[in-house]
Enzyme design. Structure first.
Site, PDB file in Angstrom:
ATOM      1  N   ARG A  82       0.871  -1.176   0.000  1.00  0.00           N
ATOM      2  CA  ARG A  82       0.000   0.000   0.000  1.00  0.00           C
ATOM      3  C   ARG A  82       0.907   1.224   0.000  1.00  0.00           C
ATOM      4  NH1 ARG A  82      -2.905   2.899   4.287  1.00  0.00           N
ATOM      5  NH2 ARG A  82      -4.888   3.745   3.495  1.00  0.00           N
ATOM      6  N   ASN A 159      -7.142   8.232   2.432  1.00  0.00           N
ATOM      7  CA  ASN A 159      -6.732   7.634   3.695  1.00  0.00           C
ATOM      8  C   ASN A 159      -7.497   8.227   4.882  1.00  0.00           C
ATOM      9  OD1 ASN A 159      -4.684   5.945   5.244  1.00  0.00           O
ATOM     10  ND2 ASN A 159      -4.368   7.958   6.185  1.00  0.00           N
ATOM     11  N   GLU A 160      -8.066   7.374   5.689  1.00  0.00           N
ATOM     12  CA  GLU A 160      -8.695   7.732   6.962  1.00  0.00           C
ATOM     13  C   GLU A 160      -9.500   9.028   6.897  1.00  0.00           C
ATOM     14  OE1 GLU A 160      -5.634   7.628   9.944  1.00  0.00           O
ATOM     15  OE2 GLU A 160      -5.167   5.525   9.540  1.00  0.00           O
ATOM     16  N   HIS A 226      -8.702   0.202   9.665  1.00  0.00           N
ATOM     17  CA  HIS A 226      -7.369   0.319  10.248  1.00  0.00           C
ATOM     18  C   HIS A 226      -7.472  -0.040  11.725  1.00  0.00           C
ATOM     19  CE1 HIS A 226      -5.990   3.310   6.887  1.00  0.00           C
ATOM     20  NE2 HIS A 226      -6.384   2.117   6.435  1.00  0.00           N
ATOM     21  N   TYR A 228      -5.943  -0.218  15.238  1.00  0.00           N
ATOM     22  CA  TYR A 228      -4.966   0.204  16.231  1.00  0.00           C
ATOM     23  C   TYR A 228      -5.590   0.008  17.615  1.00  0.00           C
ATOM     24  CZ  TYR A 228      -2.108   1.890  12.359  1.00  0.00           C
ATOM     25  OH  TYR A 228      -1.351   1.970  11.215  1.00  0.00           O
ATOM     26  N   GLU A 255      -4.254  -1.136   7.545  1.00  0.00           N
ATOM     27  CA  GLU A 255      -3.184  -0.737   8.454  1.00  0.00           C
ATOM     28  C   GLU A 255      -3.407  -1.411   9.804  1.00  0.00           C
ATOM     29  OE1 GLU A 255      -2.436   3.383   9.147  1.00  0.00           O
ATOM     30  OE2 GLU A 255      -2.713   3.957   7.039  1.00  0.00           O
ATOM     31  N   TRP A 284       1.481  -1.495   8.959  1.00  0.00           N
ATOM     32  CA  TRP A 284       2.098  -0.166   8.910  1.00  0.00           C
ATOM     33  C   TRP A 284       3.366  -0.205   9.743  1.00  0.00           C
ATOM     34  CZ3 TRP A 284       0.582   4.227   6.255  1.00  0.00           C
ATOM     35  CH2 TRP A 284       1.398   5.357   6.472  1.00  0.00           C
TER      36      TRP A 284
END
Length: 448
Positions: A82, A159-160, A226, A228, A255, A284
């Site tokens: 990516r 992105n995001e 993503h 996290y 990610e 990531w």
């Protein structure tokens, strides 16, 4: 250089009352000239199931590192990457020529390219971030580099998009962005990121994914979560991903890391769940993180021989890239160079064998129609041979596998030209047969 995410409490994730996803219809893209979605699965141009197993690379901040980084990422076993691009709104714009070069390098290294526009990161909360409409403008501006690459490239629109403010606009804005790209003739698989700094703690993407998918006239959209700090337990990881799978909606983990400022994600659960469900993941990130999140570097200082604990976990661990990645059949199925050429290289290996020791003179001919600026040769010894010294190149060895890269003076090889290096080694088996299965930048070479 990864941006720090605003904290999103796990308790809020558990407290949000979420409705069940509406099952998506069994559908696939109108054409199968490239990647396409069918029954919630991502298929490549040969109609084979493809599961992303790769990493993120921050190209827009480290453009001079990209060519070598992609070679190193491929050598570590990844099947995809990516790539961070910039629209010019927050960071220096990656223009059409640069995008074309990135795609070319991905293809040369037999990596599926997921191209993402980063300037939308945290819109509504992060100063300077731009809406998805700006990302669409960017993709239309570099359209000429994308058209014809549907077999090799996925377009990650922004992105995001949205931080933790204004994220309820995600659904309509995402539908509009998809519509604009389709109306402009982009037939690629589109990837859409979740709001809330990509983590979707509000379940906005989860609960509206079916409607967004149906709004794509090609039915060729993949949803990107993503993971996290919000996903710090196996239960949360499994619940989120299983809801998409149950609804036959394509999802990927674009990610994730092994720790973060907003909490400690359960990377073991992320990788195990993705593997059990056949869902793609991309860690990531390769290297170059700053601002306090340097721990997210997979390789320290862009050195593939200096993997962090996170890098070793992602590449070499249980459910990791080396154990689970399969190359896209568009690269491996037809014996054709990813750039459209066959017979891309020829290797001559001249052996001087003394039983317990040996020398070898190796010549690599570039049979393609393009010059090489940097290269990587991979092969495996057939017996218990070890390299003791090498000249005009550099080598790393893991068991029988050897990875050779150039010195600065052997880096460039013109089309039709050759490069040579020598090595000396030893063998405990008392035999030093010629290796087979040479590959140059991931492409199989002829031998003589």
């Amino acid at each position: 250089m990864k941006r720090r995410r605003a904290a999103a409490a796990t308790g809020l994730l558990l407290a949000v009352c979420a409705s069940l996803l509406t099952a998506a219809p069994s559908a696939q893209a109108a054409g199968t000239a490239g990647f396409h979605v069918k029954d919630g699965r991502l298929l490549d141009a040969t109609d084979q199931d493809f599961v992303l197993r790769g990493v993120n690379h921050a190209h827009t901040w480290y453009p001079d590192r990209t060519d070598q980084a992609l070679k190193d990422i491929k050598a570590k076993g990844a099947n995809s990457v990516r790539v961070v691009l910039a629209t010019g709104d927050q960071w220096t714009r990656n223009d059409t020529a640069d995008v074309a070069h990135v795609i070319d390098q991905c293809k040369r290294n037999r990596l599926v390219c997921v191209l993402e526009a980063h300037d939308t990161t945290g819109y509504g909360e992060s100063a300077g971030a731009v809406p998805l409409a700006k990302a669409v403008d960017y993709w239309l501006g570099v359209k000429s580099a994308l058209v014809g690459q549907e077999k090799y490239v996925l377009v990650n629109i922004g992105n995001e998009p949205w931080g933790n403010t204004g994220y309820t606009a995600w659904t309509d804005a995402t539908k509009t962005a998809i519509g604009r790209l389709r109306n402009a003739g982009l037939d690629h698989t589109l990837v859409v990121d979740a709001p809330n700094w990509g983590q979707d703690w509000s379940f906005t993407m989860r609960d509206n994914a079916a409607g967004v998918f149906a709004a794509d006239p090609d039915r060729n959209t993949v949803f990107d979560i993503h993971m996290y700090g919000v996903y710090d337990t196996a239960a949360e990881v499994k619940d989120y991903l299983n809801r998409f799978v149950s609804a036959r909606l394509p999802v990927m983990v674009g990610e994730f890391g092994d720790m973060h400022s907003d909490g400690n994600p359960d990377e073991d659960a992320i990788m195990a769940t993705a593997q059990s469900l056949g869902i793609g993941y991309l860690g990531w990130s390769w290297s170059g993180n700053g601002g306090g999140v340097e721990y997210l570097d997979l390789a320290r200082g862009f050195d593939p021989n200096q993997l962090s604990a996170w890098g070793k976990r992602l590449f070499d661990g249980v459910d990791g890239i080396k154990a689970t990645a399969k190359e896209a059949s568009v690269f491996s199925g037809g014996g054709t160079d990813p750039g459209g050429e066959s017979g891309a290289c020829t290797v001559t290996y001249r052996l001087s064998d003394w039983g317990g020791s040996f020398n070898a003179d190796v010549t690599v001919r570039n049979d393609s129609t393009h010059a090489l600026d940097g290269w990587a040769l991979d092969f495996a010894f057939p017996a218990q041979q070890r390299i003791n010294a090498i000249w005009n190149a550099k080598a790393t060895q893991s068991g029988t596998k050897v990875h050779v890269t150039p010195e600065s003076w052997t880096r460039s090889v013109p089309a039709g030209g050759s490069v040579g290096f020598g090595l000396s080694g030893s063998s405990t088996a008392g035999t030093n047969a010629v290796p087979t299965g040479f590959t140059l930048d991931g492409r199989t070479c002829a031998t003589r």
